[in-house]
Design a protein around this motif. Sequence first.
Motif, PDB file in Angstrom:
ATOM      1  N   SER A  11       0.697  -1.490   0.194  1.00  0.00           N
ATOM      2  CA  SER A  11      -0.010  -0.114   0.423  1.00  0.00           C
ATOM      3  C   SER A  11       0.319   1.601  -0.579  1.00  0.00           C
ATOM      4  O   SER A  11       2.026   1.096   0.840  1.00  0.00           O
ATOM      5  N   LEU A  12       0.432   2.048  -0.789  1.00  0.00           N
ATOM      6  CA  LEU A  12       1.535   3.260  -1.135  1.00  0.00           C
ATOM      7  C   LEU A  12       0.391   4.483  -1.033  1.00  0.00           C
ATOM      8  O   LEU A  12       0.961   5.486  -1.528  1.00  0.00           O
ATOM      9  N   GLU A  13      -0.274   4.759  -0.305  1.00  0.00           N
ATOM     10  CA  GLU A  13      -1.727   5.575   0.491  1.00  0.00           C
ATOM     11  C   GLU A  13      -1.102   6.910   1.175  1.00  0.00           C
ATOM     12  O   GLU A  13      -0.020   6.768   1.707  1.00  0.00           O
ATOM     13  N   GLY A  14      -0.946   7.592   0.011  1.00  0.00           N
ATOM     14  CA  GLY A  14      -0.077   8.789   0.347  1.00  0.00           C
ATOM     15  C   GLY A  14       0.981   9.223  -0.657  1.00  0.00           C
ATOM     16  O   GLY A  14       1.448  10.747  -0.292  1.00  0.00           O
TER      17      GLY A  14
ATOM     18  N   ASN B 230       3.305  10.049  -3.616  1.00  0.00           N
ATOM     19  CA  ASN B 230       3.130  10.344  -4.981  1.00  0.00           C
ATOM     20  C   ASN B 230       4.738  10.677  -5.401  1.00  0.00           C
ATOM     21  O   ASN B 230       5.118  10.631  -4.652  1.00  0.00           O
TER      22      ASN B 230
ATOM     23  N   THR C  73       7.060  12.775  -3.732  1.00  0.00           N
ATOM     24  CA  THR C  73       7.376  12.686  -2.150  1.00  0.00           C
ATOM     25  C   THR C  73       8.448  12.356  -1.664  1.00  0.00           C
ATOM     26  O   THR C  73       9.503  12.282  -2.008  1.00  0.00           O
TER      27      THR C  73
ATOM     28  N   SER D  86       4.188   8.700   8.338  1.00  0.00           N
ATOM     29  CA  SER D  86       3.562   9.658   8.233  1.00  0.00           C
ATOM     30  C   SER D  86       4.011  10.750   9.434  1.00  0.00           C
ATOM     31  O   SER D  86       4.758  10.755  10.158  1.00  0.00           O
TER      32      SER D  86
ATOM     33  N   ASN E 156       2.350  11.951   4.300  1.00  0.00           N
ATOM     34  CA  ASN E 156       3.095  11.157   4.108  1.00  0.00           C
ATOM     35  C   ASN E 156       4.382  11.070   3.143  1.00  0.00           C
ATOM     36  O   ASN E 156       4.170  11.691   2.766  1.00  0.00           O
TER      37      ASN E 156
ATOM     38  N   GLY F  47       3.928  -1.321   3.866  1.00  0.00           N
ATOM     39  CA  GLY F  47       3.475  -0.146   3.512  1.00  0.00           C
ATOM     40  C   GLY F  47       2.134   0.932   4.112  1.00  0.00           C
ATOM     41  O   GLY F  47       3.045   0.825   5.408  1.00  0.00           O
ATOM     42  N   ALA F  48       1.740   2.509   4.010  1.00  0.00           N
ATOM     43  CA  ALA F  48       1.181   2.469   4.549  1.00  0.00           C
ATOM     44  C   ALA F  48      -0.298   2.041   5.508  1.00  0.00           C
ATOM     45  O   ALA F  48      -0.569   1.487   5.401  1.00  0.00           O
TER      46      ALA F  48
ATOM     47  N   SER G 254      -3.153   2.623   7.292  1.00  0.00           N
ATOM     48  CA  SER G 254      -4.640   2.781   7.184  1.00  0.00           C
ATOM     49  C   SER G 254      -5.223   3.564   8.480  1.00  0.00           C
ATOM     50  O   SER G 254      -5.636   2.851   9.627  1.00  0.00           O
TER      51      SER G 254
ATOM     52  N   SER H 216      -8.681   3.111   8.995  1.00  0.00           N
ATOM     53  CA  SER H 216      -8.758   0.997   9.505  1.00  0.00           C
ATOM     54  C   SER H 216      -8.814   0.927  10.528  1.00  0.00           C
ATOM     55  O   SER H 216      -8.913  -0.212  11.817  1.00  0.00           O
TER      56      SER H 216
END
Length: 153
Positions: free
Chosen positions: A47-50, A52, A55, A101, A108, A132-133, A135, A138
């Motif tokens: 997961s690479l949430e946040g 881009n 970064t 974070s 992130n 990964g990130a 959440s 969650s």
Amino acid sequence: MTTRNTTEVLVGGAVLAAAIAFAVYATQTTGFGRSGAGYELTASFRSLEGVNVGTDVRLAGVKIGTVSGVSLNGETYRADTRLSVLNGIEIPDDSAVVVSSEGLLGGNFVEIMPGGSLTYFEPGDAIEDTQGAVSLISLLVKFVAGGGDEEPQ
């Protein structure tokens, strides 16, 4: 020249100077002007949430590079990532890469957790140890639901 023309020239010069200062600041902040100043490493995240392109990549809280590319691997369904690291910074080849974070409401960034190896990554190497990130949503759902599978005593 009249007083009005002099004032217009001075205000125009001030606006032009501010625009140039903003352009210089923007290129330094984004790293746009730094081409070829580093080497690339790759990593694959669940997961690479946040995160881009652009970064920050940090080591011990210090920016040492940026994320230079992100793509979805169609076979593994993982986010393949290219990290551009500044020349002169040697990273042990047993290091881990974590999506961290900046705080509860912050953005992130990619953090490199150095290992203890005496050998270092070479340009183009893949970092295998990734996390990964996490959440926040969650985690909040698990907290509200009672923490998971544990039985009360």
